[in-house]
Scaffold this active site. Sequence first.
Site, PDB file in Angstrom:
ATOM      1  N   HIS A  16      43.796  43.777  38.539  1.00  0.00           N
ATOM      2  CA  HIS A  16      44.854  44.138  39.648  1.00  0.00           C
ATOM      3  C   HIS A  16      46.276  42.946  39.770  1.00  0.00           C
ATOM      4  CE1 HIS A  16      44.429  41.970  43.812  1.00  0.00           C
ATOM      5  NE2 HIS A  16      44.268  43.470  43.574  1.00  0.00           N
TER       6      HIS A  16
ATOM      7  N   ASP B  62      47.972  36.255  41.311  1.00  0.00           N
ATOM      8  CA  ASP B  62      46.647  36.994  41.112  1.00  0.00           C
ATOM      9  C   ASP B  62      45.661  37.190  39.783  1.00  0.00           C
ATOM     10  OD1 ASP B  62      45.662  40.357  41.466  1.00  0.00           O
ATOM     11  OD2 ASP B  62      47.400  39.224  42.601  1.00  0.00           O
TER      12      ASP B  62
ATOM     13  N   SER C  38      45.256  44.737  49.145  1.00  0.00           N
ATOM     14  CA  SER C  38      45.786  44.618  47.730  1.00  0.00           C
ATOM     15  C   SER C  38      46.974  45.422  47.355  1.00  0.00           C
ATOM     16  CB  SER C  38      44.501  44.181  46.937  1.00  0.00           C
ATOM     17  OG  SER C  38      43.782  43.471  46.700  1.00  0.00           O
TER      18      SER C  38
END
Length: 772
Positions: free
Chosen positions: A212, A147, A548
């Site tokens: 994220h 990520d 996600s």
Amino acid sequence: MKGLFFFFSPFSLMFLYLLCISFTAETEAGLRNGDGVYIVYMGSASSAANAYRAQILINTMFKRRANDIVHTYKHGFTGFAARLSAEEAKVIAKKTGVVSVFPDPNYQLHTTHSWDFLKYQTAVKIDSSPPSSPEAGSYDSIIGILDTGIWPESESFNDKDMGPIPSRWKGTCMEAKDFNSSNCNRKIIGARFYKSPDDDSEYFTTRDVIGHGTHTSSTAAGSAVENASYYGVASGTAKGGSPNARIAMYKVCNPGGCAGSSILAAFDDAIADGVDVLSLSLGAPSYAHIELNTDPIAIGAFHAVEQGILVVCSAGNDGPNGGTVVNTAPWIMTVAANTIDRDLESDVVLGGSKVIKGEGIHFGNVSKSPVYPLIHGKSAKSADASESSARTCDYGSLDQEKVKGKIVLCENFDGSSYASSASDEVKSKGGIGCIFVDDRTRAVASAYGTFPTTVIDSKEAAEIFSYVNSTKDPVATILPTVTVEKFTPAPSVAYFSSRGPSSITRSILKPDITAPGVAILAAWTGKDTSISLEGKPPSQFNVISGTSMAAPHVTAVASLIKSLHPTWSPSAIRSAIMTTATQTNNDKGLITTETGATATPYDTGSGELSTTASMQPGLVYETTAVDYLNFLCYYGYNISTIKTISKSVPANFTCPADSKLELISTVNYPSIGISGFKGSENKTVSRTVTNVGGDGVAVYKVSVETPAGFSIQVTPEKLQFTKDGEKLTYQVTVSAADDSLKKDVFGALTWSNAKYKVRSPIVISSETSTTN
């Protein structure tokens, strides 16, 4: 992509736009101009010949240009990434032992309460709960996450009461100017970053500058943090689904995207480091239709699964159109996204105190009484704007004198507009607030800062239009966001969630499963002023949506299953999750899509993730190494290439003489896909299940959900096991009353006894494989 990861700030829109441009422009430029980074994939690392050939290539071509080597791959598979000309790439592609050579692609990110909802949703009662402490499970699982990095100071990553790091762990904690070895602990046990040639040096660190990776990591394995919220919204205890799991972060993404060469390097390292589950919330855009041998995720995942590592990937955010699901290789577990039973509501109050329910996160300081003039965007258009652009409140479409001091009603009537851009236009012209009409995004709460903005659907909008048209001086207000618990119906499929069928083959149903991916509260970077409210410190948590967010939910459950059943293979864990999924919502009806229509397996896969039933599935479908080899045969690879790719080819293995796409249906997958069905003849496939119920002797009977106009016969109708670990095979024969199959149809079969229900969805299609 149409679906967004961070719904829907202007920054997010620009970030996504740049990623899409980056993927297209960089990949096409490499093909067009020749010079660029190429990935040279040479198959399994277990072959000494492969490793030798790779080293010879590197020594020969890069003796005086070592700086052109970007990455080398040697643990799970063999190859390298390097700067090459198009001509050099063509020459290398013809070398013995080279499987594929392709330009380095740039992939996209697929951007508390959700776990409570999943537990509430469980329909099957199981003897024991998932392990919640190291003592409850017999194995200390390690989750690897590819990520944007991680924010180690977040309280979600504290290691209080965690035991020593597992002795089998071989990873490292890479240091950088803003990331020390002390930033790792017994929770974050690994941290790696990867240098892409065109990255700025400020990103040479595992520290997350986007948020994220921190969000996905804490969703999967974050420690419990009480009183967490996004400035009071979605408040509660934020916790990961597998809070005792260890985290290894592999930073492969930066603001410019996620380089395929870095993704492969991370897979290679993770295999050597000793992770148990890998989680990726990223992928190619659906329009790319990348082949398996040029897809870094498919390649890396294949070798990870060969080493016993389950790979969980997000399905993509290109919904609701069909055929948009990505990460669909059969050795990958592909996750769609659904809503949860929490609604972030921001209502509209009209004159006369009529309340219209809306959706959105804002912290506007406006009157709760309807005292602000209300105007339709069309009626506030600027002199040089079109009526259609004013209806959607596009940039520059509104007249400041007509908007100032008013609430503006804007519409997404053409399906291409977003509330965030309309809100920005209204705000820039001195408006008080924005009401945005959009059936598509109505169920997905986005954040709009301090400017009052809410989203309503067309049915709700009809009431507002009726009021505006019947009132000389219409007024309204937009109320602050409130958190509504036990919202019904839930789950429903998120509009952005990518849908099946797979572009690779209709014989393998994708997505595999759906999980919470809407308005998920989780940890964030500690210094992100772009999500901060004026005069307040940056929030340590954020509420965002996307597949996600769904993937780490499944990753967490897989980690728990691995802790409880450490000897289970990746396919057994996947089967446990898929066959115990639920198909009903909290209104006791079937799960629906964003339109209210009943969801199909192309929307949800096997159904919504169950956190408890999956721990004890009763039976599992084990997809073996030979199954995957046969898949490669059926897909069109020759035996020579397959032997180069895989380390698990038996000495006597050959591709079946009649290898063809339709035979992919025979792979021992937990779902059943029948492709190329013309209706003029019966089709039969077999499946093998393994008894893992723990009771030794067990008897299961089958029940079938048959689509209209079809017959599905299961033989035998009863499976009688005499011991744990025993395998039994059954056949499924499909026939039709009509020769023509106009559209794909869906059914299911369930093996059950007094304790377990083991369900497999069935998809029947007249199409063969790589067409939608």
